[in-house]
Design a protein around this motif. Structure first.
Motif, PDB file in Angstrom:
ATOM      1  N   GLU A  10       2.011   6.786  -6.697  1.00 24.70           N
ATOM      2  CA  GLU A  10       0.944   7.698  -7.074  1.00 24.70           C
ATOM      3  C   GLU A  10       1.350   9.148  -6.791  1.00 24.70           C
ATOM      4  N   GLN A  11       1.969   9.343  -5.614  1.00 24.71           N
ATOM      5  CA  GLN A  11       2.454  10.681  -5.241  1.00 24.71           C
ATOM      6  C   GLN A  11       3.437  11.227  -6.252  1.00 24.71           C
ATOM      7  N   ARG A  64       4.740  14.803 -10.727  1.00 21.37           N
ATOM      8  CA  ARG A  64       5.214  14.926 -12.089  1.00 21.37           C
ATOM      9  C   ARG A  64       4.198  15.611 -12.983  1.00 21.37           C
ATOM     10  N   LEU A  65       2.967  15.148 -12.815  1.00 18.37           N
ATOM     11  CA  LEU A  65       1.887  15.699 -13.629  1.00 18.37           C
ATOM     12  C   LEU A  65       1.685  17.181 -13.324  1.00 18.37           C
ATOM     13  N   LEU A 109       0.825  -1.208   0.000  1.00 22.99           N
ATOM     14  CA  LEU A 109       0.000   0.000   0.000  1.00 22.99           C
ATOM     15  C   LEU A 109       0.856   1.253   0.000  1.00 22.99           C
ATOM     16  N   ARG A 110       1.865   1.228   0.869  1.00 21.38           N
ATOM     17  CA  ARG A 110       2.740   2.396   0.953  1.00 21.38           C
ATOM     18  C   ARG A 110       3.493   2.595  -0.358  1.00 21.38           C
ATOM     19  N   PHE A 111       3.888   1.459  -0.926  1.00 23.35           N
ATOM     20  CA  PHE A 111       4.626   1.501  -2.177  1.00 23.35           C
ATOM     21  C   PHE A 111       3.787   2.132  -3.283  1.00 23.35           C
ATOM     22  N   SER A 112       2.529   1.699  -3.398  1.00 22.67           N
ATOM     23  CA  SER A 112       1.712   2.241  -4.484  1.00 22.67           C
ATOM     24  C   SER A 112       1.310   3.685  -4.197  1.00 22.67           C
ATOM     25  N   ALA A 113       1.158   4.014  -2.919  1.00 22.91           N
ATOM     26  CA  ALA A 113       0.862   5.410  -2.576  1.00 22.91           C
ATOM     27  C   ALA A 113       2.027   6.298  -2.983  1.00 22.91           C
ATOM     28  N   ASP A 114       3.204   5.777  -2.787  1.00 22.49           N
ATOM     29  CA  ASP A 114       4.421   6.510  -3.144  1.00 22.49           C
ATOM     30  C   ASP A 114       4.499   6.752  -4.646  1.00 22.49           C
TER      31      ASP A 114
END
Ligand code: C2E
Ligand code: CA
Ligand code: CA
Length: 277
Positions: A15-16, A21-22, A8-13
């Motif tokens: 996404e952040q 970037r966006l 979860l933390r990995f995917s949150a990271d």
């Protein structure tokens, strides 16, 4: 449970990072189109280790975003390259540098600024032609500006890059290879490139007074550059010891916080009037 937390933390990271970037892409494109004062240039003086006089400047971009805060150039330059609009950033830099050269001349200051060109810029003949036209329109010449390019710039399409470098040399620009030592190039390879100057990356200079590995590397670069008749600039000079070592070893030019931090144009004008260099 532990591993799903990690995931979860990995995917949150991810996404952040994706979102940051966006927003950088979106915001930077807006800023480049508008007249806002978010972008600026700062100038860092370079001094000759022989005469101890200022012999050049490096123009460095700054972005103080109203919405995102200060974004380091390393970060947004790379993003603009990958997102395919570095050309617009470079156009902005070139226009500003030329305006600033004219301001400096009004103050009777004739030191030459260097601008950093990116990987894609050196492949982009139209951009290079715009630079030449821009100088011309302002009654300036190739002799009024230096170009810094990193060696990785040559990797994408070496043939086009080298042809364009030759074109720039023929037009009278002096070209420096930036970040020397961090990438692919060897001095033997440099012999075949139309460049006049190498800049030793600060990674090899910051601890020069104590690190014997760095001392070996820098000495080797300096002695071989004599053979190939290249000027050498050391960046990242942070103390007097390092500056004296470089002078003893015959390095031509030094740049770093010990001499001056990068300064906004007004600060630079004051510094030039009052410094010992
Ligand atoms: P660079 O071209 O290698 O620029 C030198 C960097 O070292 C600058 O960081 C400068 O502020 C920093 N520096 C100078 N003296 C010292 C020192 O004594 N100690 C330390 N620790 N650092 C020192 P900056 O301004 O953050 O720029 C980072 C990179 O971003 C530049 O590295 C360059 O690759 C890129 N960049 C900056 N401005 C531009 C630009 O206008 N166009 C392009 N394409 N790239 C730019
Ligand atoms: Ca540079
Ligand atoms: Ca560097």
């Amino acid at each position: 449970e532990l591993s799903s937390n990690w995931l979860l933390r990995f995917s949150a990271d991810i996404e952040q990072r994706y979102l940051r970037r966006l927003s950088i892409i979106t915001e930077l494109k807006v800023v480049l189109q508008s007249d806002q004062d978010e972008l600026s240039l700062v100038y860092q003086p370079k001094i000759s280790l022989k005469t101890r006089q200022v012999n050049g400047l490096e123009a460095l971009i700054r972005w103080n975003s109203q919405r995102l805060g200060f974004i380091p150039p390393d970060e947004f330059i790379e993003i603009a390259e990958q997102a395919g609009f570095i050309e617009q950033v470079t156009d902005w830099v070139l226009n500003r540098v030329i305006a600033d050269i004219l301001t400096l001349r009004k103050h009777h200051i004739f030191v030459k600024p260097a601008v950093n060109l990116s990987t894609q810029d050196i492949q982009n003949k139209q951009l290079l032609e715009r630079l030449i036209a821009l100088l011309d329109d302002n009654k300036l010449t190739a002799d009024d500006i230096t170009l810094e390019i990193t060696e990785s710039d040559l990797v994408a399409d070496a043939n086009i890059a080298i042809a364009n470098l030759q074109y720039l040399r023929d037009k009278g620009f002096s070209i420096a290879i930036d970040d020397f030592g961090t990438g692919y190039s060897s001095l033997a390879y440099l012999k075949h490139l139309p460049v006049s100057t190498i800049k030793i990356d600060k990674a090899f200079v910051l601890n020069l007074s104590t690190d014997t590995d760095d001392q070996q590397i820098v000495r080797t670069v300096l002695s071989l550059s004599t053979i190939f008749d290249l000027d050498v600039v050391a960046e990242g000079v942070e103390d007097a010891d390092t500056m004296e070592i470089l002078a003893d070893w015959g390095c031509d030019t030094a740049q770093g916080y010990y001499i001056s931090r990068p300064l906004p144009l007004n600060g630079l004008i004051d510094w030039l009037a009052s410094s010992e260099y």
